[in-house]
Write a protein that holds these residues in place. Structure first.
Motif, PDB file in Angstrom:
ATOM      1  N   THR A  57      12.795 -13.977   2.266  1.00  0.00           N
ATOM      2  CA  THR A  57      11.703 -13.255   1.727  1.00  0.00           C
ATOM      3  C   THR A  57      10.537 -12.468   2.511  1.00  0.00           C
ATOM      4  O   THR A  57      10.575 -13.075   3.685  1.00  0.00           O
ATOM      5  CB  THR A  57      10.729 -14.301   0.591  1.00  0.00           C
ATOM      6  OG1 THR A  57      10.329 -15.379   1.507  1.00  0.00           O
ATOM      7  CG2 THR A  57      11.780 -15.087  -0.245  1.00  0.00           C
ATOM      8  N   GLY A  58       9.761 -11.771   1.985  1.00  0.00           N
ATOM      9  CA  GLY A  58       8.580 -11.201   2.625  1.00  0.00           C
ATOM     10  C   GLY A  58       9.226 -10.605   3.861  1.00  0.00           C
ATOM     11  O   GLY A  58       8.581 -10.183   4.975  1.00  0.00           O
ATOM     12  N   THR A  80      12.638  -8.948  -0.678  1.00  0.00           N
ATOM     13  CA  THR A  80      13.316  -9.975  -0.495  1.00  0.00           C
ATOM     14  C   THR A  80      14.970  -9.545  -0.350  1.00  0.00           C
ATOM     15  O   THR A  80      15.382  -8.634  -1.136  1.00  0.00           O
ATOM     16  CB  THR A  80      13.173 -10.693  -2.020  1.00  0.00           C
ATOM     17  OG1 THR A  80      11.713 -11.130  -1.951  1.00  0.00           O
ATOM     18  CG2 THR A  80      14.209 -11.872  -1.949  1.00  0.00           C
ATOM     19  N   GLU A  98      15.420  -6.795  -3.061  1.00  0.00           N
ATOM     20  CA  GLU A  98      14.260  -6.413  -4.182  1.00  0.00           C
ATOM     21  C   GLU A  98      13.008  -6.008  -3.719  1.00  0.00           C
ATOM     22  O   GLU A  98      12.676  -6.668  -2.587  1.00  0.00           O
ATOM     23  CB  GLU A  98      14.089  -7.907  -4.956  1.00  0.00           C
ATOM     24  CG  GLU A  98      15.296  -8.469  -5.750  1.00  0.00           C
ATOM     25  CD  GLU A  98      15.035  -9.766  -6.152  1.00  0.00           C
ATOM     26  OE1 GLU A  98      14.697 -10.064  -7.242  1.00  0.00           O
ATOM     27  OE2 GLU A  98      15.010 -10.646  -5.347  1.00  0.00           O
ATOM     28  N   THR A 100       9.177  -6.354  -3.272  1.00  0.00           N
ATOM     29  CA  THR A 100       8.168  -7.270  -3.624  1.00  0.00           C
ATOM     30  C   THR A 100       6.943  -6.695  -3.273  1.00  0.00           C
ATOM     31  O   THR A 100       5.920  -7.026  -3.807  1.00  0.00           O
ATOM     32  CB  THR A 100       8.231  -8.707  -2.804  1.00  0.00           C
ATOM     33  OG1 THR A 100       8.524  -8.142  -1.572  1.00  0.00           O
ATOM     34  CG2 THR A 100       9.525  -9.494  -3.282  1.00  0.00           C
ATOM     35  N   THR A 101       6.714  -5.658  -2.511  1.00  0.00           N
ATOM     36  CA  THR A 101       5.277  -4.927  -2.295  1.00  0.00           C
ATOM     37  C   THR A 101       5.804  -3.361  -2.359  1.00  0.00           C
ATOM     38  O   THR A 101       6.797  -3.135  -1.283  1.00  0.00           O
ATOM     39  CB  THR A 101       4.830  -5.235  -0.842  1.00  0.00           C
ATOM     40  OG1 THR A 101       4.510  -6.578  -0.899  1.00  0.00           O
ATOM     41  CG2 THR A 101       3.689  -4.366  -0.764  1.00  0.00           C
ATOM     42  N   THR A 242       7.655  -2.399  -7.726  1.00  0.00           N
ATOM     43  CA  THR A 242       8.376  -3.943  -7.639  1.00  0.00           C
ATOM     44  C   THR A 242       9.293  -4.255  -8.637  1.00  0.00           C
ATOM     45  O   THR A 242       9.925  -5.310  -8.581  1.00  0.00           O
ATOM     46  CB  THR A 242       7.225  -4.599  -7.650  1.00  0.00           C
ATOM     47  OG1 THR A 242       6.505  -4.622  -8.634  1.00  0.00           O
ATOM     48  CG2 THR A 242       6.031  -4.515  -6.621  1.00  0.00           C
ATOM     49  N   ASP A 245      15.659  -3.095  -7.892  1.00  0.00           N
ATOM     50  CA  ASP A 245      16.607  -3.923  -6.987  1.00  0.00           C
ATOM     51  C   ASP A 245      17.650  -2.902  -6.766  1.00  0.00           C
ATOM     52  O   ASP A 245      17.953  -1.802  -7.235  1.00  0.00           O
ATOM     53  CB  ASP A 245      17.063  -5.050  -7.884  1.00  0.00           C
ATOM     54  CG  ASP A 245      17.386  -4.635  -9.274  1.00  0.00           C
ATOM     55  OD1 ASP A 245      18.063  -3.644  -9.373  1.00  0.00           O
ATOM     56  OD2 ASP A 245      17.220  -5.429 -10.362  1.00  0.00           O
TER      57      ASP A 245
END
Length: 360
Positions: A57-58, A80, A98, A100-101, A242, A245
């Motif tokens: 993540t991140g 992610t 994905e 996320t930001t 966001t 995917d």
């Protein structure tokens, strides 16, 4: 009257012989047996090996995630990355990304991509740098909620760099689609500047482009000499929401003008091929627990060694990361075949979460 089916019982034992079959009558495409084992130049193309972990993540900096595939990012977003079980029929895993930001405005030199580097000495049969340079075909499965034009970049890094860019289209949202791209050598690849050095460095860098700024764009279906040329101007900005995917799997690169069925290897064979570039020892990622510790052995009165044999010779002497209980090592005598850590003043210590990397 044409006969379309002859039962096996109706054929005499000596009725079919080699001399009675024309040279071009039987082809690989007409048999279920592959005459070319290890034809896939991609390692872990089915995304089944994930020694470092299955979820990250991140992600805002470039790093390897699933084995042999690295996420390369230079933008204002965050991702992610994970090993997914959402896969097309016949496959068990895919590489999932994905947003996320989001980054709705990609700078001219910004990008997001997933890459796979191929060791140069595994590419010598392509005969790049000669008039006999071979055509290769890339095939893969892809799925995304964001439809539109995407690109792959087939970058020949050695000698003189050329970036071959090819577009493909994600036609249907959230639907697995198979894509096939054939890459034909041009006069640059057939010239001496197209050669791939016979060594353990990077020969080809294959990239799946998610976003690319205007400063990293080139011409479609062309060996671009002005580099980097990751994509065309038609490339979608996958980072723009966001909600986005992207999944892909079944990556195969092979010599020839057409794509064959994906070459599945036994799991142990696939794992060992990955371990030339990354070896996660023990129960990597489990932390400071008994089945993830490698203990030292006494050497003389007050010193000790920790030794780990690698399952296969690594590409280069690996970079080693680990956590320690006691120690630390005063000397590192590791090589291509094993880890050797020496502590001159401790006889009882251990290491855990041991990761050895020799990536391209």
């Amino acid at each position: 009257m044409a006969v379309t089916t002859i039962p096996t019982a109706g054929i005499a034992d000596d009725a079919v012989s080699t001399t009675k079959i024309a040279d071009d009558a039987v082809t690989t495409a007409k048999t279920s047996y592959s005459a070319f084992p290890f034809r896939n130049l991609i390692i872990n193309g089915n995304m089944s090996i994930a020694q470092r972990g299955t979820s990250f993540t991140g992600v805002t900096t470039s790093a390897y995630h699933l084995d042999r595939f690295s996420t390369y990012v230079s933008n204002d977003g965050a991702l992610t990355v994970s090993q997914s079980t959402d896969a097309p029929n016949g496959f068990s895993n895919s590489y999932k990304l994905e947003v996320t930001t989001a980054d709705t405005s990609i700078g001219s030199n910004q990008y997001a991509q997933v890459g796979h580097k191929i060791e140069a000495q595994n590419l010598q049969h392509l005969s790049y740098g000669t008039s006999s340079a071979k055509t290769v075909t890339l095939s893969f499965w892809v799925k995304s909620n964001k439809t539109g034009t995407y690109c792959i970049c087939y970058s020949k890094d050695d000698t003189t760099r050329y970036d071959y860019v090819s577009e493909y289209i994600v036609n249907l949202a959230n639907t697995w689609e198979k894509k096939v791209i054939t890459i034909v050598p041009d006069s640059n690849i057939q010239a001496s500047s197209g050669a791939i050095t016979n060594d353990n460095g990077t020969g080809i860098f294959l990239k799946f482009i998610l976003s690319a700024g205007s400063g990293r764009q080139g011409t479609n279906n062309t060996w671009n000499s002005t580099v980097p040329a990751d994509a065309t101007s038609n490339q979608v900005n996958w980072l723009d929401s966001t909600s986005n995917d992207f999944y892909f799997t079944g990556v195969q690169l092979e010599v020839g003008t057409s794509a064959s069925d994906f070459e599945f290897l036994p799991h142990d064979v696939n794992l060992q091929r990955c371990q030339r570039y990354c070896y996660a020892w023990g129960n990597y990622g489990a932390g400071n627990v008994d089945d993830n510790r490698k203990y030292s052995l006494r050497y003389y009165t007050s010193a000790s060694f920790i030794a780990i044999d690698f399952p296969t010779q690594m590409r280069i002497e690996p970079t080693v990361t680990y956590s320690a209980g006691g120690g630390p090592a005063s000397n590192d005598y590791s090589n291509l075949n094993g880890l050797q850590l020496y502590d001159s003043d401790s006889t009882g210590w251990y290491i855990y979460d041991v990761l050895l990397e020799a990536e391209l």
